[in-house]
Each structure stands twice: as structure tokens, then as C-alpha cells.
Design an enzyme around this catalytic site. Structure first.
Site, short mmCIF file in Angstrom:
data_model
loop_
_atom_site.label_atom_id
_atom_site.label_comp_id
_atom_site.label_asym_id
_atom_site.label_seq_id
_atom_site.Cartn_x
_atom_site.Cartn_y
_atom_site.Cartn_z
N ASP A 119 35.50 22.88 -38.54
CA ASP A 119 36.91 22.50 -38.58
C ASP A 119 37.74 23.73 -38.23
O ASP A 119 37.18 24.79 -37.91
CB ASP A 119 37.29 21.91 -39.95
N HIS A 163 40.58 19.92 -34.40
CA HIS A 163 39.93 20.58 -35.55
C HIS A 163 38.93 21.63 -35.04
O HIS A 163 37.82 21.76 -35.57
CB HIS A 163 39.24 19.55 -36.45
N GLU A 216 42.65 13.29 -35.14
CA GLU A 216 43.83 14.15 -35.23
C GLU A 216 43.88 15.22 -34.13
O GLU A 216 44.19 16.37 -34.40
CB GLU A 216 43.88 14.81 -36.61
C1 ACM Z 1 40.36 12.39 -41.05
O1 ACM Z 1 40.69 12.11 -42.20
N1 ACM Z 1 41.01 13.31 -40.38
C2 ACM Z 1 39.25 11.73 -40.43
#
Ligand code: ACM
Length: 758
Positions: A190, A260, A323
Site C-alpha cells: 500500500d 495505493h 481508489e
Molecule cells: C478498500 O476499502 N479500499 C477496498
């Protein structure tokens, strides 16, 4: 006579089994197991041997039974526990088993070692029906036929935001297997950390596995100057995969992309779009560093995937996709040119193209890509499994497009949400996602046909670890909600019964206690509600979240026990005295369901509120955050809207109040707000350090007090500020806010006390 009949006819105590088996038929009589009862294994296969040895070893940890395993011998031995692997066993479903208890003995039969393992888990629970460690256990006669409702019974562990040790992960795998969960989705990369060693790209872990210690991380690493680091070597991963496989758990690794990805770009800036090298992320939220969607990056991703495939035998490999804020892609002429070259209409389509390249590479090696449900924004192969976190509509869309799905709905199955409104609950995200919320979750969305439901592989809970710096916090967040998840995932929907589940919980908690699991007692913990009594005294009502068990209390300072007074009606106390009220919750058999909580009852208590007892003025981005100090010991937790440092106390009685004491803490800002930046409320400061202001009736109402924050900037610990207020009569709303910009240092209220004139 009638009473005795009533007792005789009372329903038998539920078998303390979690998750509940698919079918249980009870018979008369039973069989008593002692340490002299032989355990006989009829299978030469090592996995079956492990299943039976694990059953015996686990039992020895949670009971007084010390069983011995022998192999071979008579198939229908009397007076024994027999485990038998039999390709013709009656339960044909994957992972299924049958378990018989009769006066002649106990028989566990399965077609596969996984079935024998799960049969052993069930038998272990039958042999530990309560918290008593007895040397002889009478098991009622019964016939169980059992198999899982879903083949994907998962938990996602985020090891990127906070690293867990190999020993901790193995411990968790063992505990998962005792609830018949079978997938650990391992979130390994991440913005804030890359945790998987990839020999071809050594900087991924040399640079990407360390980040500056922010907030309470400093307490974890020992000092603010010491970074938070950690990664898993090849050998460690192989050991974890092996350990999991013995317990019939598949590890599904996740390498999150194209978003991420800040830690990866910190290691190799050419992976990014801007050419700049960011620091490994320290801000929670949506960061905007995206992988550059070009051939060189894809070669890197293929290399990483090759390493991932070499380490993880799982058919499923998770490639993230969530995201991915497109700010950098939109701003990049090269990325825009790439999009046009590919004939794609927008950046979501470009993400779809990127995902497809990675999914195809996996498919060429016989693996299946899994992606978060944002992958549906672009076109991806139908073989991609969609992990649905945005709710049922996306799941339905995925199914209609021919994808298999895993249900992992936010917020219900997001276990970083805290599980009660208690002030002693550890930090996390609102709102409360309770044990019952998880239990009541239905993995099959409304409107799904029977045929479509076949595409639902299963269900999983996600444990994001921003606010889980330690393994103790992970355990608290998971247990007991993971037991509710297990029942949702394993037991047929027709058996689901919330009150029955609660009846089975005390025995499970006793097992967890014996195993050393630091479970949360939030669902059973007593909560105190104080109010002014009619006679001028103070009334205290005691409740707990589940309304299960008996709350018992003391007023003499002693710890409550199973013989303490049972709470019934609200209690009354004199206002001019100081009483220490302690309460704890007990099951019918005396087992302590929730540890003792203490409330001091006096006049001052009615005039005091902590941040959990206040409302935030807005609900923009409310969190419960832990102070970064003290480095050792308990750190305060505050409820705060990080975009608006403002709280409301609805209707405090202000008669006679002439002074206000406000205890405040200051938290470092480490959040990425992305599109939310414009919403931040920054109030003009009158002094360089800013101040807290308290207004009457509304945040624009009459100013009651200004408390300069300068004294609180001299320490990193909490500070209590006081100010006189003018005389006000009656009840009035109070609005309390801090001036300044939260991004320059987030002020939070620990406590507000109204003080009467002497
Ligand atoms: C997530 O909660 N970003 C998959």
C-alpha cells in the site's frame, strides 16, 4: 409437579458449536470422553494425521483432556474416538464431514483431510461445552452432517499499514481455522508500506518497507525518530503458506495497483507518473501516487506477479484496483497520449486496460485475478473475480457481467469500524459495526436469483490496519465479530438465529480465553447512563449492547463477581456523596462475559463529558483517534471530525456553573483528504497558538468562554485549560471549537467539566 415437568421439558442447552453445523440430530444417551479414551486414525495420509494431531493438541490447550492418537487397528473400535478418511463417506460436499456420537464411541468420517480437520474442530467444541476444565466430558449422542455454505470464508489482513510478525500471522491462521475460515486475503502493499520481498527489485523492501513513524507509531517503534518497518522474506512467506495449508487455509496475496502504490514509487520513481520520488506514505486516506500504465511498469508488474506466483500456490491472486485517484494520470501528457493511442474513452477505461494486462498474465499461468469492485469501471476479463466492497448493487452488476464475486461489504464487514460506543473502545472508524451487524449480514444480495447466487464464491471481513498498530488491537477488532462472520460463511442461512448464537458464545469465549486470544467484550460490557433523579439524587441505568447476560454490580469498591447484586431497575445515589459503582456482566453459569467497568457517581459526574459523549458539529470525516503521547502506557482516544474541530453538548444544566475546565490533546495531522480538502473548516485564530471557544445555544450564539491554547502547545501530553463563564440559567446547548486549521495540528477534546461556584 407442574414445575418439575416444566424443568424436564425445558429445551436442551444448545450445543456450544460455532459455526453451527448444517445438520444436527440429537439422540438419547451419550458417550463420556476421558484422557484414557483412545483416538484412532484410519488414514495414512499426512494431512489427515495433521488434522487429528491438531485436534488433540488444541484440546489439550483448552481442556483437561490429554488424548493419545494411534493409527490403524479396528475400524469400528468401541469406546474410542475414530477419525476415518473414506472416499465414500456420506457427506459429499467439499470440506464436509459426518460426526457420530453414540454410547459406543465417536466417529468422524470425511472424504478429504479438510473434512477431517473441520470434524476435529467440531469435536473439539463438543468436548469443551463450557469453561470448566473437567477430566471427563459427557458428550450427548448425536449425528452431525456438516459442510460449508460458502467455499470462500475469508478474512483480509492489512499488513501494509501496520506490520504483523510471522508468529502473529500464524497464530491468527490457527484461530481462523478453529472457526472453519479458509481464506486469508493478505494485503501486502500500500502507500504506507511494501511488505513482500521481491529479489529482482530489492529497493521495494529496502526503501518501501519503512516509513516515518507517525502518531502512535512512535510508541510502537520506541521513538519518533525511529521508522516503522517490516517485510516478509521468501522463506517467511513459504512458512506462512505451509502453516496455512496444514489448516486448510489458502493465502490470497494482494499487490494493490495502480493506486495505493506510493511505497513502490518511493522505491522506484520510474514506476510513477511524475518522475518524482515521494516518501513512503505516512498519511491515511486516498493518496494520489499511481503507477504509470506503460510497458516498463507492466514488465515490473509481471516480474512481481511471477515472484508472487512462485511463492503463493493460490489459484486466486488479488491485484487491487481500488481508489485509484486519476489526478496524476489526467495531468500527464504521456498518460493521456497512451489512453488515446489505445482508443480508450477515459482514465477508468485505461485502468481497465491495465488490469486486463495483469489479469491476462496471471491467466497464462493458470491463475485467476481478483480485483476490488472498482475494476468494473473499466472493461476487464469476465474471469476476474470481483471483490464487492461498495455494496450489493456492484455485486449484482458484476454477476450480470459474468464475474464470480466475493462479498466484503463496507461498512458492515469492515472491522476497522469500532464495535461499540464505549469510551474504552480502542480507536477506529465510526459508525459502530456491532457483533449483531456482522451476524445479520446476508452475503446473497436481494434480487439475486438462485442461478446468480452460484457466482457468489463467499464472504469475507476486512481488517484494515491504520488504527491497529499492535496485534492486540487486531485481536480486539476481530474477536468476537469473526465468529459471527464464520457462522454467516459456513452455516446455512436457515440455521441463523442471533439469540441462539449468543447462547453459544460463552463457551467460545472460554475457549478463546484458554487460547490467549485478546477478544473484545464490548458486546456484553456494561454501559452507565447517569441522569438527575426526581429526588435530587443521581440515577444510573446500566445496559449492554446485546442485552445478553446479567449485569452485576458493587458500590463498595469490590470487583463484581457472579454472586454480586444483579442489576434490574435504574439505581439511585445521593448527589452529595461520592460512590464508586463497578459493574460486570455474567452468563447464567457464572462465566464473566465482560470485565468490570467503573463509574464514579457524584454531582460532578453529571456535569462532565468525554468526547465520546459529545456530538461532533459535523459528520464530514469523524474518527476515533489515539493520542501520540504518552509513548508508554495508555494513550487517550478522542472522537473528532478531522475536517472540523468542533463539538456539541446538547443540553447541559448551567444553573450555578461559573467555570469550565477543558482537557485537550493535540494530534499530528497525517491524513490524505484527496477531494475533501476544500471541506476543511479552518477558523481564524486570535492568538498565534489559537484558542478554544465555547458558545451558548449554537456555534454562533453568545460567547461563554475563550480558552487560549498556548499553554497546551508547551507539552505533548493532555492539558486542562480553565475559564470563568458568566452566570447562565437553565439548560443550553454548548458548542466548543478550536480555531486554526486542523492540518496544522489537530486539537481534540478529552473532557469537558462544568464547575459550580463553591
Ligand atoms: C478498500 O476499502 N479500499 C477496498
Amino acid at each position: 409437579m407442574a414445575a418439575r415437568d416444566g424443568v424436564a421439558r425445558r429445551a436442551a442447552k444448545p450445543l456450544a458449536l460455532i459455526p453451527l453445523p448444517a445438520r444436527v440430530v440429537r439422540h438419547q444417551g451419550g458417550f463420556t470422553v476421558t484422557s484414557a479414551t483412545p483416538v484412532i486414525l484410519h488414514s495414512g495420509d499426512p494431512a489427515s494425521g495433521f488434522a487429528v494431531r491438531h485436534f488433540v493438541a488444541t484440546l489439550a490447550r483448552i481442556s483437561a483432556l490429554r488424548l493419545r492418537v494411534t493409527t490403524g487397528g479396528e475400524v469400528s473400535a468401541r469406546g474410542a474416538i475414530v477419525f476415518r478418511l473414506d472416499p465414500g463417506a456420506e457427506v459429499a460436499q467439499r470440506g464436509g464431514y459426518a460426526l457420530d456420537v453414540s454410547p459406543g464411541g465417536i466417529d468422524v468420517v470425511a472424504r478429504t483431510p479438510a473434512g477431517l480437520y473441520y470434524g476435529g474442530v467440531t469435536l473439539g467444541q463438543l468436548l469443551t461445552p463450557d469453561g470448566e476444565r473437567t477430566a471427563s466430558v459427557a458428550v450427548p449422542a448425536l449425528h452431525i452432517q456438516d459442510w460449508p455454505a460458502f467455499q470462500w470464508r475469508g478474512l483480509m489482513l492489512d499488513s501494509a499499514r501496520h506490520y504483523q510478525s510471522v508468529a502473529d500471522i500464524e497464530q491468527l491462521l490457527d484461530w481462523m481455522s478453529l472457526l472453519k475460515l479458509n481464506v486469508l486475503h493478505w494485503h501486502l502493499t500500500d502507500d504506507q508500506g511494501w511488505r513482500l520481498q521481491v529479489p529482482k527489485y530489492p529497493l521495494l523492501t529496502k526503501i518501501g518497507a519503512c516509513r516515518k513513524a507517525v502518531g502512535p507509531d512512535a510508541a510502537l517503534t520506541g521513538s519518533p525518530g525511529k521508522p516503522h518497518c517490516g517485510f516478509y522474506t521468501d522463506a517467511e512467506v513459504r512458512a506462512i503458506v505451509r502453516y496455512a495449508a496444514e489448516r486448510h487455509i489458502i493465502i490470497v496475496p494482494e499487490i494493490d495497483m495502480p493506486g495505493h502504490a506510493q511505497a513502490a514509487i518511493a522505491a522506484y520513481p520510474w514506476l510513477g507518473v511524475t518522475g518524482k520520488r515521494p516518501a513512503v506514505g505516512t498519511d491515511w486516506g486516498v493518496n494520489t501516487w499511481l503507477l504509470r500504465p506503460d510497458a516498463r511498469t507492466l514488465k515490473f508488474v509481471d516480474d512481481v506477479m511471477d515472484e508472487v506466483m512462485a511463492l503463493f500456490p493460490s489459484r486466486y491472486i488479488h491485484i487491487g484496483g481500488d481508489e485509484a485517484a486519476k489526478d496524476q494520470w489526467n495531468a500527464s501528457p504521456e498518460v493521456r497520449a497512451q489512453m488515446r493511442r489505445l482508443g480508450l474513452k477515459d482514465m477508468d477505461a485505461l485502468q481497465g486496460w491495465f488490469t486486463t494486462q495483469v489479469a491476462d498474465h496471471l491467466a497464462q499461468h493458470g491463475r485467476t485475478a481478483v480485483g476490488w469492485d472498482e475494476v468494473l469501471h473499466g472493461k476487464v476479463p469476465a474471469s476476474t473475480v470481483v471483490m464487492s466492497w461498495h455494496g450489493p448493487a456492484g455485486a449484482l452488476q458484476a454477476i450480470e457481467q459474468g464475474h464470480d464475486v466475493v462479498m466484503a461489504s463496507s461498512p458492515t464487514l469492515y472491522l476497522d469500524h469500532y464495535q461499540s460506543g464505549l469510551h474504552d473502545e480502542p480507536p477506529g472508524r465510526p459508525d459502530v459495526e456491532s457483533l449483531q451487524d456482522v451476524y445479520d449480514y446476508d452475503p446473497v444480495p436481494k434480487g439475486v436469483t438462485v442461478a446468480q447466487a452460484q457466482r457468489i464464491l463467499g464472504v469475507q471481513a476486512n481488517l484494515w490496519a491504520e488504527y491497529m498498530p499492535t496485534f492486540a488491537r487486531v485481536q480486539h477488532a476481530l474477536f468476537p465479530r469473526i465468529a459471527a462472520l464464520a457462522e454467516v460463511a459456513w452455516s446455512p442461512a436457515s440455521t441463523h438465529d442471533w439469540r441462539d448464537f449468543l447462547e453459544r458464545m460463552p463457551a467460545e469465549l472460554a475457549r478463546w480465553r484458554a487460547l490467549g486470544i485478546a477478544y473484545a467484550d464490548s458486546a456484553f460490557a456494561p454501559a452507565f447512563a447517569l441522569s438527575k433523579g426526581a429526588d435530587g439524587g443521581i440515577d444510573v441505568a446500566l445496559t449492554n449492547q446485546t442485552n445478553f447476560g446479567t449485569i452485576r454490580y458493587t458500590t463498595d469498591g469490590a470487583m463484581p463477581n457472579a454472586a454480586s447484586k444483579a442489576y434490574g431497575e435504574p439505581l439511585s445515589f445521593p448527589a452529595d456523596k461520592f460512590t464508586t459503582l463497578r459493574a460486570a456482566t455474567f452468563a447464567d453459569d457464572g462465566f464473566e462475559l465482560a470485565a468490570s467497568r467503573t463509574q464514579v457517581v457524584d454531582a460532578a459526574a453529571l456535569l462532565t463529558r468525554n468526547s465520546d459523549q459529545l456530538d461532533t458539529c459535523s459528520n464530514q470525516l469523524v474518527l476515533r483517534l489515539e493520542d501520540d503521547r504518552p509513548l508508554q502506557g495508555t494513550r487517550p482516544v478522542y472522537k473528532v471530525d478531522i475536517e472540523n474541530m468542533c463539538w456539541l453538548w446538547k443540553d447541559p444544566p448551567l444553573d450555578g456553573v461559573r467555570r469550565i475546565a477543558l482537557t485537550v490533546g493535540n494530534l499530528p495531522w497525517n491524513f490524505a483528504l484527496w477531494t475533501d480538502e476544500a471541506k476543511v473548516v479552518a477558523r481564524a485564530k486570535a492568538t498565534p497558538a489559537g484558542e478554544c471557544r465555547i458558545h451558548e445555544d449554537s456555534c454562533n450564539g453568545p460567547l461563554l468562554a475563550t480558552l487560549p491554547l498556548a499553554p497546551a502547545t508547551k507539552t505533548k501530553l493532555q492539558t486542562t485549560l480553565t475559564a470563568d463563564i458568566p452566570a447562565v440559567s437553565g439548560h443550553h446547548k454548548l458548542c466548543i471549537f478550536a480555531t486554526g486549521d486542523p492540518r496544522a495540528g489537530l486539537w481534540a477534546i478529552g473532557k469537558i467539566e462544568l464547575i459550580k461556584a463553591p
